[in-house]
Design a protein around this motif. Structure first.
Motif, PDB file in Angstrom:
ATOM      1  N   GLN A  29      19.312   0.611  34.927  1.00  0.00           N
ATOM      2  CA  GLN A  29      18.411   0.999  36.008  1.00  0.00           C
ATOM      3  C   GLN A  29      19.182   1.318  37.281  1.00  0.00           C
ATOM      4  O   GLN A  29      18.842   2.254  38.004  1.00  0.00           O
ATOM      5  CB  GLN A  29      17.388  -0.103  36.256  1.00  0.00           C
ATOM      6  CG  GLN A  29      16.354  -0.176  35.171  1.00  0.00           C
ATOM      7  CD  GLN A  29      15.483  -1.418  35.282  1.00  0.00           C
ATOM      8  OE1 GLN A  29      15.776  -2.336  36.040  1.00  0.00           O
ATOM      9  NE2 GLN A  29      14.416  -1.447  34.504  1.00  0.00           N
ATOM     10  N   ASN A  30      20.223   0.555  37.556  1.00  0.00           N
ATOM     11  CA  ASN A  30      21.046   0.839  38.735  1.00  0.00           C
ATOM     12  C   ASN A  30      21.729   2.190  38.599  1.00  0.00           C
ATOM     13  O   ASN A  30      21.828   2.941  39.558  1.00  0.00           O
ATOM     14  CB  ASN A  30      22.113  -0.240  38.931  1.00  0.00           C
ATOM     15  CG  ASN A  30      21.644  -1.339  39.824  1.00  0.00           C
ATOM     16  OD1 ASN A  30      20.659  -1.200  40.512  1.00  0.00           O
ATOM     17  ND2 ASN A  30      22.360  -2.442  39.807  1.00  0.00           N
ATOM     18  N   ARG A  45      19.039   5.135  38.892  1.00  0.00           N
ATOM     19  CA  ARG A  45      18.343   5.337  40.171  1.00  0.00           C
ATOM     20  C   ARG A  45      19.041   6.404  40.992  1.00  0.00           C
ATOM     21  O   ARG A  45      18.426   7.071  41.809  1.00  0.00           O
ATOM     22  CB  ARG A  45      18.237   4.044  40.955  1.00  0.00           C
ATOM     23  CG  ARG A  45      19.545   3.636  41.583  1.00  0.00           C
ATOM     24  CD  ARG A  45      19.385   2.460  42.492  1.00  0.00           C
ATOM     25  NE  ARG A  45      20.691   2.154  43.039  1.00  0.00           N
ATOM     26  CZ  ARG A  45      20.934   1.220  43.885  1.00  0.00           C
ATOM     27  NH1 ARG A  45      19.961   0.453  44.297  1.00  0.00           N
ATOM     28  NH2 ARG A  45      22.141   1.019  44.336  1.00  0.00           N
ATOM     29  N   LEU A  64      19.642  -3.986  31.000  1.00  0.00           N
ATOM     30  CA  LEU A  64      18.602  -3.165  31.606  1.00  0.00           C
ATOM     31  C   LEU A  64      18.859  -2.960  33.099  1.00  0.00           C
ATOM     32  O   LEU A  64      18.677  -1.867  33.628  1.00  0.00           O
ATOM     33  CB  LEU A  64      17.227  -3.797  31.386  1.00  0.00           C
ATOM     34  CG  LEU A  64      16.670  -3.666  29.978  1.00  0.00           C
ATOM     35  CD1 LEU A  64      15.367  -4.447  29.856  1.00  0.00           C
ATOM     36  CD2 LEU A  64      16.463  -2.224  29.600  1.00  0.00           C
ATOM     37  N   SER A  65      19.300  -3.998  33.778  1.00  0.00           N
ATOM     38  CA  SER A  65      19.610  -3.901  35.195  1.00  0.00           C
ATOM     39  C   SER A  65      20.753  -2.912  35.429  1.00  0.00           C
ATOM     40  O   SER A  65      20.709  -2.110  36.364  1.00  0.00           O
ATOM     41  CB  SER A  65      19.969  -5.271  35.737  1.00  0.00           C
ATOM     42  OG  SER A  65      20.389  -5.181  37.068  1.00  0.00           O
ATOM     43  N   TYR A  66      21.757  -2.954  34.577  1.00  0.00           N
ATOM     44  CA  TYR A  66      22.903  -2.036  34.664  1.00  0.00           C
ATOM     45  C   TYR A  66      22.435  -0.587  34.527  1.00  0.00           C
ATOM     46  O   TYR A  66      22.818   0.282  35.308  1.00  0.00           O
ATOM     47  CB  TYR A  66      23.914  -2.387  33.572  1.00  0.00           C
ATOM     48  CG  TYR A  66      25.092  -1.459  33.485  1.00  0.00           C
ATOM     49  CD1 TYR A  66      26.193  -1.635  34.312  1.00  0.00           C
ATOM     50  CD2 TYR A  66      25.107  -0.404  32.579  1.00  0.00           C
ATOM     51  CE1 TYR A  66      27.289  -0.786  34.227  1.00  0.00           C
ATOM     52  CE2 TYR A  66      26.184   0.446  32.494  1.00  0.00           C
ATOM     53  CZ  TYR A  66      27.272   0.249  33.319  1.00  0.00           C
ATOM     54  OH  TYR A  66      28.342   1.101  33.248  1.00  0.00           O
ATOM     55  N   SER A  82      18.490  -8.480  29.794  1.00  0.00           N
ATOM     56  CA  SER A  82      18.101  -8.203  31.186  1.00  0.00           C
ATOM     57  C   SER A  82      19.281  -7.670  31.996  1.00  0.00           C
ATOM     58  O   SER A  82      19.105  -6.809  32.859  1.00  0.00           O
ATOM     59  CB  SER A  82      17.513  -9.448  31.834  1.00  0.00           C
ATOM     60  OG  SER A  82      18.473 -10.461  31.896  1.00  0.00           O
ATOM     61  N   GLU A  83      20.487  -8.161  31.741  1.00  0.00           N
ATOM     62  CA  GLU A  83      21.664  -7.643  32.433  1.00  0.00           C
ATOM     63  C   GLU A  83      21.920  -6.189  32.053  1.00  0.00           C
ATOM     64  O   GLU A  83      22.274  -5.367  32.895  1.00  0.00           O
ATOM     65  CB  GLU A  83      22.899  -8.480  32.109  1.00  0.00           C
ATOM     66  CG  GLU A  83      22.931  -9.832  32.778  1.00  0.00           C
ATOM     67  CD  GLU A  83      24.171 -10.630  32.396  1.00  0.00           C
ATOM     68  OE1 GLU A  83      24.928 -10.188  31.511  1.00  0.00           O
ATOM     69  OE2 GLU A  83      24.375 -11.693  32.990  1.00  0.00           O
TER      70      GLU A  83
END
Length: 71
Positions: free
Chosen positions: A50-51, A54, A46-48, A43-44
């Motif tokens: 996606q940020n 964007r 994927l968050s990295y 999850s970390e």
């Protein structure tokens, strides 16, 4: 250790200006640029990603290059 220079600022007297604060040279080591190993969970990671993406793909994010309202 920080270099400070006194300069004249517009509308003010002299102010202290902080000079370079970095160490000269290039980083060394095998871990340079290995972001996947620095993040623990999926999850970390994927968050990295996606940020980062964007900035290029999002229509609702307003960075310094995009205006919130058209000119």
């Amino acid at each position: 250790m920080h270099k400070v220079e006194k300069v004249k600022a517009p509308g003010r007297d002299h102010v202290e200006l902080l000079k370079e604060t970095y160490e000269k040279g290039t980083p060394q080591g095998e871990e340079l640029g290995r972001w996947r190993q620095k993040l623990a969970s999926r999850s970390e990671k994927l968050s990295y990603l996606q940020n980062g993406e964007r900035y290029f793909y999002s229509q609702d994010w307003y960075g310094s290059e995009k205006r919130k309202s058209p000119a």
